[in-house]
Motif scaffolding. Structure first.
Motif, PDB file in Angstrom:
ATOM      1  N   THR A  45       0.709  -1.041  -0.097  1.00 23.58           N
ATOM      2  CA  THR A  45       0.161  -0.061   0.022  1.00 23.58           C
ATOM      3  C   THR A  45       0.966   1.199  -0.015  1.00 23.58           C
ATOM      4  OG1 THR A  45      -0.125  -0.084   2.447  1.00 23.58           O
ATOM      5  CG2 THR A  45      -2.089  -1.188   1.332  1.00 23.58           C
ATOM      6  N   VAL A  46       2.056   1.291   0.466  1.00 20.73           N
ATOM      7  CA  VAL A  46       2.948   2.334   0.655  1.00 20.73           C
ATOM      8  C   VAL A  46       4.391   2.057   0.188  1.00 20.73           C
ATOM      9  CG1 VAL A  46       4.097   3.966   2.306  1.00 20.73           C
ATOM     10  CG2 VAL A  46       1.598   3.331   2.473  1.00 20.73           C
ATOM     11  N   VAL A  47       5.112   2.905  -0.633  1.00 16.51           N
ATOM     12  CA  VAL A  47       6.238   2.548  -1.104  1.00 16.51           C
ATOM     13  C   VAL A  47       7.218   4.020  -0.426  1.00 16.51           C
ATOM     14  CG1 VAL A  47       7.905   2.702  -2.895  1.00 16.51           C
ATOM     15  CG2 VAL A  47       5.847   1.094  -2.943  1.00 16.51           C
ATOM     16  N   SER A  48       8.181   3.905   0.083  1.00 22.04           N
ATOM     17  CA  SER A  48       9.132   4.878   0.407  1.00 22.04           C
ATOM     18  C   SER A  48      10.767   4.879   0.068  1.00 22.04           C
ATOM     19  CB  SER A  48       9.071   5.039   1.804  1.00 22.04           C
ATOM     20  OG  SER A  48       9.697   6.315   2.539  1.00 22.04           O
ATOM     21  N   ASP A  49      11.104   5.913  -0.480  1.00 22.42           N
ATOM     22  CA  ASP A  49      12.650   5.731  -0.853  1.00 22.42           C
ATOM     23  C   ASP A  49      13.224   7.249  -0.860  1.00 22.42           C
ATOM     24  OD1 ASP A  49      14.447   3.569  -2.569  1.00 22.42           O
ATOM     25  OD2 ASP A  49      14.913   5.589  -3.249  1.00 22.42           O
ATOM     26  N   TYR A  50      14.448   7.341  -0.599  1.00 27.13           N
ATOM     27  CA  TYR A  50      15.106   8.692  -0.428  1.00 27.13           C
ATOM     28  C   TYR A  50      14.902   9.210  -2.132  1.00 27.13           C
ATOM     29  CZ  TYR A  50      19.256   6.520  -3.148  1.00 27.13           C
ATOM     30  OH  TYR A  50      19.920   5.752  -3.844  1.00 27.13           O
ATOM     31  N   SER A  51      14.760   8.299  -3.279  1.00 30.62           N
ATOM     32  CA  SER A  51      14.578   8.806  -4.507  1.00 30.62           C
ATOM     33  C   SER A  51      13.109   8.942  -5.011  1.00 30.62           C
ATOM     34  CB  SER A  51      15.366   8.034  -5.445  1.00 30.62           C
ATOM     35  OG  SER A  51      14.902   8.198  -6.820  1.00 30.62           O
ATOM     36  N   ALA A  52      12.397  10.390  -4.952  1.00 33.42           N
ATOM     37  CA  ALA A  52      11.102  10.300  -5.179  1.00 33.42           C
ATOM     38  C   ALA A  52      10.805   9.664  -6.610  1.00 33.42           C
ATOM     39  CB  ALA A  52      10.619  11.515  -5.171  1.00 33.42           C
ATOM     40  N   GLU A  53      11.662   9.773  -7.492  1.00 32.41           N
ATOM     41  CA  GLU A  53      11.583   9.091  -8.804  1.00 32.41           C
ATOM     42  C   GLU A  53      11.459   7.728  -8.939  1.00 32.41           C
ATOM     43  OE1 GLU A  53      13.819   9.256 -13.418  1.00 32.41           O
ATOM     44  OE2 GLU A  53      14.597  10.285 -11.634  1.00 32.41           O
ATOM     45  N   GLN A  54      12.414   6.957  -8.039  1.00 28.65           N
ATOM     46  CA  GLN A  54      12.221   5.743  -7.997  1.00 28.65           C
ATOM     47  C   GLN A  54      11.282   5.153  -7.496  1.00 28.65           C
ATOM     48  OE1 GLN A  54      14.144   3.161  -9.352  1.00 28.65           O
ATOM     49  NE2 GLN A  54      13.813   1.529  -8.173  1.00 28.65           N
ATOM     50  N   ALA A  55      10.746   5.781  -6.256  1.00 30.16           N
ATOM     51  CA  ALA A  55       9.674   5.354  -5.560  1.00 30.16           C
ATOM     52  C   ALA A  55       8.507   5.489  -6.360  1.00 30.16           C
ATOM     53  CB  ALA A  55       9.335   6.195  -4.268  1.00 30.16           C
ATOM     54  N   GLU A  56       8.010   6.620  -7.168  1.00 31.73           N
ATOM     55  CA  GLU A  56       6.877   6.586  -8.296  1.00 31.73           C
ATOM     56  C   GLU A  56       7.006   5.516  -9.181  1.00 31.73           C
ATOM     57  OE1 GLU A  56       4.592   8.140  -8.071  1.00 31.73           O
ATOM     58  OE2 GLU A  56       4.841   9.994  -6.786  1.00 31.73           O
ATOM     59  N   LYS A  57       8.289   5.099  -9.576  1.00 29.93           N
ATOM     60  CA  LYS A  57       8.323   4.010 -10.655  1.00 29.93           C
ATOM     61  C   LYS A  57       8.037   2.862 -10.339  1.00 29.93           C
ATOM     62  CE  LYS A  57      12.015   1.921 -13.415  1.00 29.93           C
ATOM     63  NZ  LYS A  57      13.769   1.975 -13.808  1.00 29.93           N
ATOM     64  N   VAL A  58       8.185   2.575  -8.801  1.00 29.23           N
ATOM     65  CA  VAL A  58       7.994   0.986  -8.188  1.00 29.23           C
ATOM     66  C   VAL A  58       6.620   0.973  -7.906  1.00 29.23           C
ATOM     67  CG1 VAL A  58       8.324  -0.465  -6.377  1.00 29.23           C
ATOM     68  CG2 VAL A  58      10.344   0.778  -7.586  1.00 29.23           C
ATOM     69  N   ALA A  59       6.006   2.333  -7.302  1.00 26.34           N
ATOM     70  CA  ALA A  59       4.741   2.173  -6.476  1.00 26.34           C
ATOM     71  C   ALA A  59       3.462   2.369  -7.674  1.00 26.34           C
ATOM     72  CB  ALA A  59       4.500   3.610  -5.470  1.00 26.34           C
ATOM     73  N   ALA A  60       3.657   3.068  -8.866  1.00 27.61           N
ATOM     74  CA  ALA A  60       2.531   3.181  -9.685  1.00 27.61           C
ATOM     75  C   ALA A  60       2.074   1.921 -10.250  1.00 27.61           C
ATOM     76  CB  ALA A  60       3.148   4.041 -10.773  1.00 27.61           C
ATOM     77  N   PRO A  61       2.939   0.990 -10.809  1.00 25.84           N
ATOM     78  CA  PRO A  61       2.504  -0.225 -11.529  1.00 25.84           C
ATOM     79  C   PRO A  61       1.610  -1.210 -10.361  1.00 25.84           C
ATOM     80  CG  PRO A  61       4.589  -0.073 -12.046  1.00 25.84           C
ATOM     81  CD  PRO A  61       4.493   1.025 -10.850  1.00 25.84           C
ATOM     82  N   VAL A  62       1.695  -0.976  -9.162  1.00 25.92           N
ATOM     83  CA  VAL A  62       1.161  -1.934  -8.085  1.00 25.92           C
ATOM     84  C   VAL A  62       0.011  -1.168  -7.392  1.00 25.92           C
ATOM     85  CG1 VAL A  62       3.150  -3.306  -7.830  1.00 25.92           C
ATOM     86  CG2 VAL A  62       2.861  -1.466  -6.317  1.00 25.92           C
ATOM     87  N   GLY A  63      -0.210   0.128  -7.762  1.00 24.80           N
ATOM     88  CA  GLY A  63      -1.419   0.854  -7.157  1.00 24.80           C
ATOM     89  C   GLY A  63      -0.892   1.227  -5.686  1.00 24.80           C
ATOM     90  N   ALA A  64       0.208   1.368  -5.183  1.00 22.18           N
ATOM     91  CA  ALA A  64       0.830   1.814  -3.946  1.00 22.18           C
ATOM     92  C   ALA A  64       0.759   3.487  -4.033  1.00 22.18           C
ATOM     93  CB  ALA A  64       1.963   1.105  -3.576  1.00 22.18           C
ATOM     94  N   ARG A  65       0.935   4.031  -2.827  1.00 20.83           N
ATOM     95  CA  ARG A  65       1.090   5.506  -2.729  1.00 20.83           C
ATOM     96  C   ARG A  65       2.540   5.611  -2.189  1.00 20.83           C
ATOM     97  NH1 ARG A  65      -0.050   8.044   2.244  1.00 20.83           N
ATOM     98  NH2 ARG A  65      -0.437   6.604   3.785  1.00 20.83           N
ATOM     99  N   VAL A  66       3.005   6.759  -2.593  1.00 22.28           N
ATOM    100  CA  VAL A  66       4.410   7.226  -2.240  1.00 22.28           C
ATOM    101  C   VAL A  66       4.387   8.173  -0.907  1.00 22.28           C
ATOM    102  CG1 VAL A  66       6.503   8.419  -2.752  1.00 22.28           C
ATOM    103  CG2 VAL A  66       5.233   6.793  -4.499  1.00 22.28           C
ATOM    104  N   VAL A  67       5.128   7.813  -0.044  1.00 23.33           N
ATOM    105  CA  VAL A  67       5.215   8.455   1.297  1.00 23.33           C
ATOM    106  C   VAL A  67       6.703   8.910   1.307  1.00 23.33           C
ATOM    107  CG1 VAL A  67       5.116   8.482   3.686  1.00 23.33           C
ATOM    108  CG2 VAL A  67       3.277   7.532   2.419  1.00 23.33           C
ATOM    109  N   ALA A  68       7.297   9.832   1.267  1.00 25.20           N
ATOM    110  CA  ALA A  68       8.564  10.252   1.278  1.00 25.20           C
ATOM    111  C   ALA A  68       9.453  10.021   2.646  1.00 25.20           C
ATOM    112  CB  ALA A  68       8.716  11.758   0.989  1.00 25.20           C
ATOM    113  N   ASP A  69       8.787  10.475   3.517  1.00 28.01           N
ATOM    114  CA  ASP A  69       9.269  10.443   5.080  1.00 28.01           C
ATOM    115  C   ASP A  69       9.267   8.765   5.437  1.00 28.01           C
ATOM    116  OD1 ASP A  69      10.049  10.229   7.682  1.00 28.01           O
ATOM    117  OD2 ASP A  69       9.097  11.984   8.306  1.00 28.01           O
TER     118      ASP A  69
END
Length: 336
Positions: A32-56
């Motif tokens: 449900t949630v993906v977090s990574d220091y790289s916002a671009e990488q987090a979005e790349k991984v989260a989008a295909p699985v329908g997860a949301r990105v949380v930076a912190d």
């Protein structure tokens, strides 16, 4: 029972593999949630699985749509993130290392003990590899008599030039430290390191390969060849030498091919796994399914917080042995 909602923190190669595993091969879980220091990488991984990105990452741990956490972030971030999971009372699968040193790992051990619940699982995936499980079963059966020695080989095709001799101990040999405890069922009490002629692929001042010697509390010996710049492939093997026989795992003999060669002679061969994910894919997936099943019951299974602490203490002694060239004792605090 509804699916376990999981936050994956750190989605480099390992974390991305876990997201794919949880989404396509594991039952009863949803990222449900993906977090990574790289916002671009987090979005790349989260989008295909329908997860949301949380930076912190700490915000991700505390999110209302998170029931459990998988940590694949850099090791220096683990202590704070694992403790946040304990504070919230949710299970966490933490990739090794538990923390960066024995002292801080022991603080995590004490924090979980004070909580009175087992919520931390450390990602020593070889405990779920079919071959390692079979070898442990053989040892416990007594079929080949009492174990006397283990001979381990740990080879990587390549690592960055910044990968030092100390890092080889803490990042590679750490698996053999845990496997020694898993297979033999006892603690490691001392570490010695022999630094020989280095490969020409190693930077100046880096010893690669090295031979590491573990001594266990009953006097059993474990040799580890650590060679992280073979320029060939990823190879992990273990041989058991016992009183009435021996056994070998990790031979890469899944497919052997014989065929005609270009000069009329016969040739034979096969392929060696290119990286750790290919070699231990089954183990990672089995580990993750076990974690999900246990977390849905509010607990964990597999390597626990004490195992993570013991491995950290062994590697700390190993790093000291690398630097001094002297046999170094492993110092473990009392188990809570």
């Amino acid at each position: 029972m509804s699916d376990l909602k999981i936050a994956v923190i750190g989605v480099g190669k390992m974390g991305s593999f876990h997201v794919d595993s949880l989404t396509s091969r594991i039952r009863g879980a949803q990222v449900t949630v993906v977090s990574d220091y790289s916002a671009e990488q987090a979005e790349k991984v989260a989008a295909p699985v329908g997860a949301r990105v949380v930076a912190d990452p700490l915000e991700a741990v505390g999110a209302s749509d998170v029931d459990a956490v998988v940590l694949a972030s850099p090791g220096f971030a683990h202590e704070k993130q694992v403790l946040a999971c304990l504070d919230r009372g949710i299970p966490v699968l933490c990739e090794k290392p538990l923390t960066m040193d024995g002292a801080s790992s022991y603080e995590v051990v004490k924090a979980q003990a004070a909580l009175g619940r087992e919520l931390i699982q450390v990602g020593f995936m070889r405990r779920f590899d079919n071959e390692y499980v079979a070898l442990r079963t053989l040892i416990e059966s007594g079929q080949v008599g009492a174990p006397l020695m283990l001979h381990c080989t740990h080879r990587n095709p390549a690592v960055p030039d910044t990968f030092t001799s100390e890092m080889a101990m803490a990042d590679s040999v750490v698996h053999e430290a845990d496997c020694t405890r898993f297979l033999l069922g006892e603690e490691v009490v001392a570490v010695s390191v022999i630094r020989g002629v280095p490969t020409s692929a190693a930077p100046a001042g880096v010893s690669d390969p090295m031979v590491v010697l573990f001594e266990t509390e009953s006097g059993r010996l474990v040799t580890v060849e650590s060679f992280v710049r073979t320029q060939i492939a990823y190879e992990v093997r273990t041989e058991l030498v016992a009183e009435k026989g021996s056994a070998f795992i990790g031979l890469d003999q899944n497919l052997q091919v014989k065929q005609a060669g270009p000069t009329g002679t016969g040739i034979w061969g096969g392929t060696i796994t290119p990286d750790f994910v290919a070699r231990f894919g089954q183990a990672y997936d089995t580990q993750m399914q076990t974690f999900v099943d246990a977390a849905r019951e509010g607990t964990v299974a597999g390597a626990g917080v004490w195992d993570g602490y013991a491995a950290a203490a062994i590697c700390e002694a190993g790093v000291q042995a690398v630097r001094t060239g002297e046999r170094t004792a492993v110092k473990l605090e009392a188990r809570p």
